[in-house]
Design an enzyme around this catalytic site. Structure first.
Site, PDB file in Angstrom:
ATOM      1  CD  GLU A   1       4.694  -3.893  -9.271  1.00 49.18           C
ATOM      2  OE1 GLU A   1       5.908  -4.041  -9.124  1.00 49.18           O
ATOM      3  OE2 GLU A   1       3.861  -4.810  -9.217  1.00 49.18           O
TER       4      GLU A   1
ATOM      5  CD  GLU B   1       3.905   8.461 -19.143  1.00 47.58           C
ATOM      6  OE1 GLU B   1       3.704   7.558 -18.295  1.00 47.58           O
ATOM      7  OE2 GLU B   1       3.270   8.521 -20.213  1.00 47.58           O
TER       8      GLU B   1
ATOM      9  CD1 TRP C   1      -4.240   4.199  -7.603  1.00 53.54           C
ATOM     10  CD2 TRP C   1      -6.188   3.373  -8.323  1.00 53.54           C
ATOM     11  NE1 TRP C   1      -4.980   5.229  -8.081  1.00 53.54           N
ATOM     12  CE2 TRP C   1      -6.187   4.757  -8.527  1.00 53.54           C
ATOM     13  CE3 TRP C   1      -7.326   2.622  -8.685  1.00 53.54           C
ATOM     14  CZ2 TRP C   1      -7.266   5.438  -9.083  1.00 53.54           C
ATOM     15  CZ3 TRP C   1      -8.400   3.295  -9.230  1.00 53.54           C
ATOM     16  CH2 TRP C   1      -8.355   4.680  -9.430  1.00 53.54           C
TER      17      TRP C   1
ATOM     18  NE  ARG D   1       9.419   0.784 -10.930  1.00 62.09           N
ATOM     19  CZ  ARG D   1       9.840   1.874 -10.309  1.00 62.09           C
ATOM     20  NH1 ARG D   1      11.139   2.151 -10.251  1.00 62.09           N
ATOM     21  NH2 ARG D   1       8.971   2.692  -9.735  1.00 62.09           N
TER      22      ARG D   1
ATOM     23  CB  SER E   1      -0.889   4.271  -5.141  1.00 67.57           C
ATOM     24  OG  SER E   1       0.187   3.871  -5.938  1.00 67.57           O
ATOM     25  CD  GLU E   2      -1.237   8.537   0.525  1.00 63.68           C
ATOM     26  OE1 GLU E   2      -1.527   9.746   0.351  1.00 63.68           O
ATOM     27  OE2 GLU E   2      -0.594   8.114   1.485  1.00 63.68           O
TER      28      GLU E   2
ATOM     29  CB  ALA F   1      -0.936  -0.021   1.207  1.00 60.62           C
TER      30      ALA F   1
HETATM   31  N1  CAA Z   1      16.127   2.609  -6.749  1.00 55.55           N
HETATM   32  C1  CAA Z   1      16.860   2.956  -5.674  1.00 55.55           C
HETATM   33  N2  CAA Z   1      16.877   4.194  -5.181  1.00 55.55           N
HETATM   34  C2  CAA Z   1      16.126   5.114  -5.818  1.00 55.55           C
HETATM   35  C3  CAA Z   1      15.358   4.829  -6.942  1.00 55.55           C
HETATM   36  C4  CAA Z   1      15.377   3.499  -7.413  1.00 55.55           C
HETATM   37  N3  CAA Z   1      14.655   3.122  -8.477  1.00 55.55           N
HETATM   38  N4  CAA Z   1      14.737   5.948  -7.350  1.00 55.55           N
HETATM   39  C5  CAA Z   1      15.100   6.913  -6.500  1.00 55.55           C
HETATM   40  N5  CAA Z   1      15.954   6.415  -5.575  1.00 55.55           N
HETATM   41  C6  CAA Z   1      16.627   7.124  -4.482  1.00 55.55           C
HETATM   42  C7  CAA Z   1      17.486   8.252  -5.006  1.00 55.55           C
HETATM   43  O1  CAA Z   1      18.767   7.777  -5.373  1.00 55.55           O
HETATM   44  C8  CAA Z   1      17.542   9.185  -3.823  1.00 55.55           C
HETATM   45  O2  CAA Z   1      18.486   8.687  -2.887  1.00 55.55           O
HETATM   46  P1  CAA Z   1      19.333   9.714  -1.943  1.00 55.55           P
HETATM   47  O3  CAA Z   1      18.315  10.453  -1.140  1.00 55.55           O
HETATM   48  O4  CAA Z   1      20.172   8.808  -1.131  1.00 55.55           O
HETATM   49  O5  CAA Z   1      20.087  10.596  -2.879  1.00 55.55           O
HETATM   50  C9  CAA Z   1      16.170   9.029  -3.206  1.00 55.55           C
HETATM   51  O6  CAA Z   1      15.659   7.764  -3.656  1.00 55.55           O
HETATM   52  C10 CAA Z   1      15.221  10.108  -3.617  1.00 55.55           C
HETATM   53  O7  CAA Z   1      15.229  10.154  -5.037  1.00 55.55           O
HETATM   54  P2  CAA Z   1      14.529  11.331  -5.818  1.00 55.55           P
HETATM   55  O8  CAA Z   1      15.015  12.642  -5.284  1.00 55.55           O
HETATM   56  O9  CAA Z   1      14.665  11.071  -7.266  1.00 55.55           O
HETATM   57  O10 CAA Z   1      13.033  11.132  -5.282  1.00 55.55           O
HETATM   58  P3  CAA Z   1      11.663  11.726  -5.771  1.00 55.55           P
HETATM   59  O11 CAA Z   1      10.833  11.973  -4.589  1.00 55.55           O
HETATM   60  O12 CAA Z   1      11.904  12.872  -6.716  1.00 55.55           O
HETATM   61  O13 CAA Z   1      10.957  10.521  -6.572  1.00 55.55           O
HETATM   62  C11 CAA Z   1      10.671   8.739  -8.193  1.00 55.55           C
HETATM   63  C12 CAA Z   1      11.596   9.666  -7.395  1.00 55.55           C
HETATM   64  C13 CAA Z   1      11.651   7.810  -8.860  1.00 55.55           C
HETATM   65  C14 CAA Z   1       9.815   9.456  -9.220  1.00 55.55           C
HETATM   66  C15 CAA Z   1       9.734   7.971  -7.214  1.00 55.55           C
HETATM   67  O14 CAA Z   1       8.802   8.829  -6.637  1.00 55.55           O
HETATM   68  C16 CAA Z   1       9.029   6.820  -7.894  1.00 55.55           C
HETATM   69  O15 CAA Z   1       9.593   5.730  -8.083  1.00 55.55           O
HETATM   70  N6  CAA Z   1       7.730   7.005  -8.256  1.00 55.55           N
HETATM   71  C17 CAA Z   1       6.938   5.942  -8.828  1.00 55.55           C
HETATM   72  C18 CAA Z   1       6.230   5.218  -7.742  1.00 55.55           C
HETATM   73  C19 CAA Z   1       5.629   3.945  -8.232  1.00 55.55           C
HETATM   74  O16 CAA Z   1       6.248   3.158  -8.931  1.00 55.55           O
HETATM   75  N7  CAA Z   1       4.395   3.719  -7.785  1.00 55.55           N
HETATM   76  C20 CAA Z   1       3.725   2.498  -8.110  1.00 55.55           C
HETATM   77  C21 CAA Z   1       2.868   2.122  -6.944  1.00 55.55           C
HETATM   78  S1  CAA Z   1       2.946   0.498  -6.477  1.00 55.55           S
HETATM   79  C22 CAA Z   1       1.754  -0.281  -7.371  1.00 55.55           C
HETATM   80  O17 CAA Z   1       1.655  -0.118  -8.550  1.00 55.55           O
HETATM   81  C23 CAA Z   1       0.850  -1.069  -6.514  1.00 55.55           C
HETATM   82  C24 CAA Z   1       0.328  -2.347  -6.969  1.00 55.55           C
HETATM   83  O18 CAA Z   1      -0.429  -2.891  -6.191  1.00 55.55           O
HETATM   84  C25 CAA Z   1       0.721  -3.039  -8.229  1.00 55.55           C
END
Ligand code: CAA
Length: 386
Positions: free
Chosen positions: A369, A373, A162, A249, A132-133, A130
């Site tokens: 996930e 984009e 979701w 992923r 997403s919101e 959990a």
């Molecule tokens: N792996 C490891 N570390 C990561 C990473 C990754 N893929 N992406 C970012 N980080 C780390 C960064 O290196 C950074 O580390 P430090 O603080 O140590 O420097 C930290 O995380 C913060 O990174 P950002 O400043 O880039 O963070 P952000 O707040 O701008 O967001 C983002 C980054 C990649 C867009 C993130 O918000 C993201 O992954 N969003 C997508 C979320 C997602 O996939 N949601 C799906 C929901 S789950 C689902 O679908 C449910 C289901 O039931 C199927």
């Protein structure tokens, strides 16, 4: 049609055997149920114990906690086989393993592992994730579900949206904001049972595809969690989420490969039977072009997916490769779904044939996930820092 893998990976005998077991189970037990699962939005509960017996519900869990501890590459092959039969079934297994079991394995304490993993690994319990919101998806750090510390307890308030498997889950990995001023460094992760006071699961969503995979919201109203529920350290929730989503992923990429393969399989079979202008349509160049593109992209998607999985198995940083695999495989699945319908012509547009189901099922792989984009954003960010 017998599926011939375009493999340049040399699988060892054990991996081939597990792949074969998954394929045989998928074709004999899952495929015959796929149309019903889709049409009736049916959760295939009878498959869960069998998936558990095969070791697929505990694929990522160490043997000491009742799992099969399979390499991620093998796990990806299993998810592909399930998805080639039924996309809903594949995500039930993949969300359970990648998003719930995996973070417990990686971040859980011994007590949490002993408490939650054995029943999850057999499929006796099912898990969800959990994050997403209603107002937060791609911007994963902008959580409005809050956690406040009170008398040594963590009190949760808010709604998650979701959530795959939520209506059938016993265990949940929850993310909540503790210190909003710290942004992504203010989040906590928890692992908790679903039957706690104050938790309500919303109505099952009516979806475009993967209709047998139950999705719903979860509302937390003054839910009290103890220290024993904290997963990872306090304020380390974002790290838990990112680490978990990297692995997830690969699961979604494997699912997309399976869906693309199903679209290709059914389109090819149809193209061999259907005649126009005095010959089977498979002999027409337009159709050949479609099929050639589909099979090329299926194999390319599989290589990316297994490549990311192999890197994870070797303990390397695979986050860019997982994002690339998901991005490419999900777009390949969507394209295969659309072309599959086109090859079927009018028959592609009706429910009698599975072509339209593949197209509908494929769409979600470009969304959950991490949207396409977001994958591009992750890929570019990782590339710049490598
Ligand atoms: N792996 C490891 N570390 C990561 C990473 C990754 N893929 N992406 C970012 N980080 C780390 C960064 O290196 C950074 O580390 P430090 O603080 O140590 O420097 C930290 O995380 C913060 O990174 P950002 O400043 O880039 O963070 P952000 O707040 O701008 O967001 C983002 C980054 C990649 C867009 C993130 O918000 C993201 O992954 N969003 C997508 C979320 C997602 O996939 N949601 C799906 C929901 S789950 C689902 O679908 C449910 C289901 O039931 C199927």
């Amino acid at each position: 049609m017998v599926w011939k893998d375009g493999f340049c990976f040399r699988l060892d005998d054990e991996t081939k055997m597990i792949q074969q077991t998954a394929r045989s189970f998928a074709e004999k037990k899952v495929l015959p149920l796929a149309a019903k699962i889709d049409a009736e939005h049916y959760f295939p509960k009878e498959l869960i114990p069998e998936l558990g017996n095969l070791g697929f519900m505990g694929a990522v869990v160490p043997e000491e906690y009742g799992g099969t501890n399979l390499p991620i590459l093998t796990y990806a092959l299993i998810v592909e086989e399930l998805a080639a039969a039924c996309a809903s079934t594949s995500i039930i297994v993949s969300a359970h393993n990648s998003l719930c079991l995996s973070p417990i394995v990686h971040f859980g304490t011994t007590e949490q592992k002993e408490k939650f993993l054995p029943q999850l690994a057999t499929g006796a319990h099912i898990g969800c994730f959990a994050l997403s919101e209603p107002g937060t998806g791609s911007d994963a750090a902008a959580l409005s579900c809050t956690v406040k510390k009170k008398n040594g307890e963590y009190v949760i308030q808010g709604t998650k949206n979701w959530i795959t498997n939520a209506p059938v889950s016993d265990v949940c990995i929850l993310f909540a904001m503790m210190e909003p001023e710290k942004g992504n460094k203010g989040i906590c992760a928890f692992v908790h049972e679903m039957n706690l006071p104050g938790i309500t699961v919303g109505k099952k969503e009516e979806k475009l595809g993967i209709c047998g995979s139950p999705t719903a919201s979860i509302t937390y109203d003054d839910v009290k969690l103890g220290k024993e529920h904290l997963l990872g350290g306090e304020l380390e929730g974002f790290k838990v989420a990112m680490h978990t989503l990297n692995g997830g992923r690969i699961g979604v990429a494997a699912q997309a490969v399976g869906i693309a393969r199903a679209a290709l399989r059914d389109a090819l079979e149809y193209a061999k039977e259907r005649k126009t202008f005095g010959k089977p349509i498979v002999a027409h160049q337009s159709i050949q072009n479609y099929l050639a593109d589909m099979v090329t992209r299926v194999d390319a998607a599989r290589y990316l997916t297994l490549g990311a999985a192999a890197m994870k198995d070797r303990g390397e940083d695979y986050s860019r490769q997982a994002a690339m695999a998901k991005l490419f495989a999900s777009e390949a699945a969507m394209e295969a779904g659309v072309k599959g319908v086109q090859i079927h012509g009018g028959y592609g547009y009706v429910r009698e044939y599975p072509a339209e189901r593949h197209m509908r099922d494929a769409k979600i792989t470009e969304i959950y996930e991490g949207t396409s984009e977001i994958q591009r954003l992750v890929i570019a960010a990782r590339l710049a820092s490598e």
